[in-house]
Design a protein around this motif. Sequence first.
Motif, mmCIF file in Angstrom:
data_model
loop_
_atom_site.group_PDB
_atom_site.id
_atom_site.type_symbol
_atom_site.label_atom_id
_atom_site.label_comp_id
_atom_site.label_asym_id
_atom_site.label_seq_id
_atom_site.Cartn_x
_atom_site.Cartn_y
_atom_site.Cartn_z
ATOM 1 N N PRO A 302 0.809 -1.228 0.000
ATOM 2 C CA PRO A 302 0.000 0.000 0.000
ATOM 3 C C PRO A 302 0.840 1.273 0.000
ATOM 4 C CG PRO A 302 -0.092 -1.070 2.146
ATOM 5 C CD PRO A 302 0.589 -2.022 1.219
ATOM 6 N N LEU A 303 2.023 1.222 0.607
ATOM 7 C CA LEU A 303 2.916 2.384 0.573
ATOM 8 C C LEU A 303 3.262 2.740 -0.870
ATOM 9 C CD1 LEU A 303 4.710 4.414 2.165
ATOM 10 C CD2 LEU A 303 6.509 2.677 2.113
ATOM 11 N N PHE A 304 3.577 1.725 -1.667
ATOM 12 C CA PHE A 304 3.888 1.958 -3.083
ATOM 13 C C PHE A 304 2.648 2.401 -3.850
ATOM 14 C CE2 PHE A 304 3.418 -0.001 -7.275
ATOM 15 C CZ PHE A 304 4.367 0.723 -7.994
ATOM 16 N N LEU A 305 1.527 1.693 -3.665
ATOM 17 C CA LEU A 305 0.329 1.951 -4.458
ATOM 18 C C LEU A 305 -0.173 3.374 -4.274
ATOM 19 C CD1 LEU A 305 -1.740 0.633 -6.367
ATOM 20 C CD2 LEU A 305 -3.039 -0.048 -4.346
ATOM 21 N N TRP A 306 -0.219 3.835 -3.027
ATOM 22 C CA TRP A 306 -0.771 5.161 -2.779
ATOM 23 C C TRP A 306 0.245 6.270 -3.039
ATOM 24 C CZ3 TRP A 306 -5.729 5.526 -2.893
ATOM 25 C CH2 TRP A 306 -6.489 4.389 -2.564
ATOM 26 N N SER A 307 1.540 5.952 -2.982
ATOM 27 C CA SER A 307 2.540 6.926 -3.418
ATOM 28 C C SER A 307 2.402 7.163 -4.918
ATOM 29 C CB SER A 307 3.949 6.412 -3.097
ATOM 30 O OG SER A 307 4.159 6.331 -1.707
ATOM 31 N N LEU A 308 2.176 6.074 -5.671
ATOM 32 C CA LEU A 308 1.968 6.209 -7.111
ATOM 33 C C LEU A 308 0.686 6.980 -7.403
ATOM 34 C CD1 LEU A 308 2.936 5.447 -9.967
ATOM 35 C CD2 LEU A 308 1.572 3.358 -9.760
ATOM 36 N N TYR A 309 -0.359 6.714 -6.654
ATOM 37 C CA TYR A 309 -1.647 7.399 -6.797
ATOM 38 C C TYR A 309 -1.456 8.907 -6.668
ATOM 39 C CZ TYR A 309 -6.368 8.808 -5.039
ATOM 40 O OH TYR A 309 -7.576 9.413 -4.805
ATOM 41 N N LEU A 310 -0.756 9.338 -5.645
ATOM 42 C CA LEU A 310 -0.520 10.767 -5.444
ATOM 43 C C LEU A 310 0.468 11.311 -6.469
ATOM 44 C CD1 LEU A 310 -0.358 10.724 -1.545
ATOM 45 C CD2 LEU A 310 -2.146 11.772 -2.948
ATOM 46 N N GLY A 311 1.430 10.469 -6.863
ATOM 47 C CA GLY A 311 2.397 10.911 -7.859
ATOM 48 C C GLY A 311 1.754 11.136 -9.215
ATOM 49 N N VAL A 312 0.862 10.250 -9.627
ATOM 50 C CA VAL A 312 0.153 10.401 -10.904
ATOM 51 C C VAL A 312 -0.707 11.654 -10.885
ATOM 52 C CG1 VAL A 312 -1.676 9.411 -12.334
ATOM 53 C CG2 VAL A 312 0.183 7.959 -11.517
ATOM 54 N N ALA A 313 -1.406 11.885 -9.765
ATOM 55 C CA ALA A 313 -2.251 13.081 -9.661
ATOM 56 C C ALA A 313 -1.404 14.349 -9.734
ATOM 57 C CB ALA A 313 -3.046 13.042 -8.361
ATOM 58 N N SER A 314 -0.285 14.365 -9.036
ATOM 59 C CA SER A 314 0.585 15.546 -9.033
ATOM 60 C C SER A 314 1.178 15.792 -10.409
ATOM 61 C CB SER A 314 1.706 15.353 -8.004
ATOM 62 O OG SER A 314 1.172 15.182 -6.704
ATOM 63 N N SER A 315 1.558 14.707 -11.101
ATOM 64 C CA SER A 315 2.117 14.841 -12.443
ATOM 65 C C SER A 315 1.077 15.369 -13.424
ATOM 66 C CB SER A 315 2.647 13.489 -12.911
ATOM 67 O OG SER A 315 3.129 13.554 -14.232
ATOM 68 N N SER A 316 -0.166 14.925 -13.280
ATOM 69 C CA SER A 316 -1.225 15.369 -14.181
ATOM 70 C C SER A 316 -1.536 16.844 -13.999
ATOM 71 C CB SER A 316 -2.495 14.531 -13.950
ATOM 72 O OG SER A 316 -2.267 13.171 -14.225
ATOM 73 N N VAL A 317 -1.518 17.292 -12.758
ATOM 74 C CA VAL A 317 -1.833 18.697 -12.466
ATOM 75 C C VAL A 317 -0.635 19.600 -12.731
ATOM 76 C CG1 VAL A 317 -2.499 20.291 -10.608
ATOM 77 C CG2 VAL A 317 -3.616 18.068 -10.813
ATOM 78 N N GLY A 318 0.561 19.062 -12.536
ATOM 79 C CA GLY A 318 1.767 19.856 -12.754
ATOM 80 C C GLY A 318 2.490 20.233 -11.495
ATOM 81 N N HIS A 319 1.902 19.888 -10.348
ATOM 82 C CA HIS A 319 2.563 20.176 -9.069
ATOM 83 C C HIS A 319 1.922 19.328 -7.982
ATOM 84 C CE1 HIS A 319 -0.884 22.452 -7.486
ATOM 85 N NE2 HIS A 319 -1.011 22.925 -8.718
ATOM 86 N N PRO A 320 2.643 19.052 -6.901
ATOM 87 C CA PRO A 320 2.064 18.266 -5.810
ATOM 88 C C PRO A 320 1.140 19.128 -4.958
ATOM 89 C CG PRO A 320 4.280 18.916 -5.232
ATOM 90 C CD PRO A 320 4.056 19.381 -6.656
ATOM 91 N N PRO A 321 0.366 18.499 -4.068
ATOM 92 C CA PRO A 321 -0.444 19.287 -3.135
ATOM 93 C C PRO A 321 0.447 20.239 -2.339
ATOM 94 C CG PRO A 321 -1.087 16.983 -3.065
ATOM 95 C CD PRO A 321 0.147 17.051 -3.903
ATOM 96 N N THR A 322 -0.123 21.357 -1.947
ATOM 97 C CA THR A 322 0.691 22.392 -1.299
ATOM 98 C C THR A 322 1.040 22.045 0.147
ATOM 99 O OG1 THR A 322 -1.330 23.607 -0.701
ATOM 100 C CG2 THR A 322 -0.252 24.206 -2.766
ATOM 101 N N ILE A 323 0.260 21.192 0.778
ATOM 102 C CA ILE A 323 0.551 20.814 2.167
ATOM 103 C C ILE A 323 1.376 19.537 2.135
ATOM 104 C CG2 ILE A 323 -0.416 20.186 4.399
ATOM 105 C CD1 ILE A 323 -2.804 21.902 3.800
ATOM 106 N N VAL A 324 2.665 19.661 2.435
ATOM 107 C CA VAL A 324 3.616 18.560 2.276
ATOM 108 C C VAL A 324 3.263 17.377 3.166
ATOM 109 C CG1 VAL A 324 6.047 17.918 2.471
ATOM 110 C CG2 VAL A 324 5.410 20.198 1.638
ATOM 111 N N GLU A 325 2.793 17.649 4.389
ATOM 112 C CA GLU A 325 2.511 16.556 5.323
ATOM 113 C C GLU A 325 1.469 15.580 4.785
ATOM 114 O OE1 GLU A 325 4.074 19.981 7.721
ATOM 115 O OE2 GLU A 325 2.652 19.705 6.066
#
Length: 351
Positions: A302-325
Amino acid sequence: MSTRTPGSRIRAAVGDPRQSGPAATPRQDAVTAALSAWLVGGLMLDAWAHSNVPELESFFTPWHGVFYTGFAATAAWILLLVWRNIRLGARGFAAVPLGYRAAVVAIPVFALSGVADWSWHTVFGIEQSIDILFSPSHLGLVAAMFIIVTAPVRSALARTELPSTLGALWPALLACGMAAALVLLFLEYGNAIVYSAGAIVWSFSTDQGPDIRRLAAGMVITNIVLLTPLLYLARYWRLPFGAALLVILPSVVLSGAETAVENLGVLIGFACGALGVDLLAQWIRPTGERRGAYQLFAIVAPLFLWSLYLGVASSSVGHPPTIVEFWTGAPVVAGMVGWLVSGVLLPRRLA
């Protein structure tokens, strides 16, 4: 003149419930899984219609036709298996293949729930929102479906030996995947796969309001629903490559149906994540006999799966969420939850 009472005659016909029936063959389980996919596919079409056809006002729809014909085909096949054994001389419980007894009971429950669903819609109309997930008739249908589609899992567990290959295990793996999709369908308000990339980044960019709470809770719920069947199967077999894809893909297809595939990038990313989990399973080799590897897989997958989930979303938008935590800690939470699930499914034996 017979002195047997009606109760004794029924017991004689039904037989001893402790007497087990014959084992189903792998090919029979494969047919059950394929027909169950027809049934579950009909439900996914219906879920798509309720989410994307606002003018839906009738019980008699093409997607209901696919759904109920899928049930008819699956039920007919299971009853045919029982009838074949009866023709060979088996009676009562002894005629029901191993793992199929609960499915035989669930068939009339499904039929009665279907009649109740028609009556419910006639009186109260067609649900158009989240209330569809709490309709008593719908809950009866999905509970019966869960029991029916998981028959290949129980059948596989009843066999004394079954090789840990994809060819031997795919009916049980697909059955677990369809069961997980059924659970996630009725927990749709906690399904994180239906979010678009923009919604994921937006939700994790604010620490106030309901959006962040919904996504965080959805990730936990979805994580548990998808990880549990994999860990359950790993107790008994070494997971072959493709196991995670077969377990996770039905939920991805369901989520695509609910969103009309508007979040295609997230869906593709999740399917690719399933393949990544398959690679992790081949490397870590989690089994019931290798407790440390089992727990490690429950954390890392799950650590890998959800890291990829957030990574794909950030890549699609062009930046990661603003709250790092949020985007750094959410996958860690998923891994911790996975570790807790592994402790429930594979508890340490007491001395």
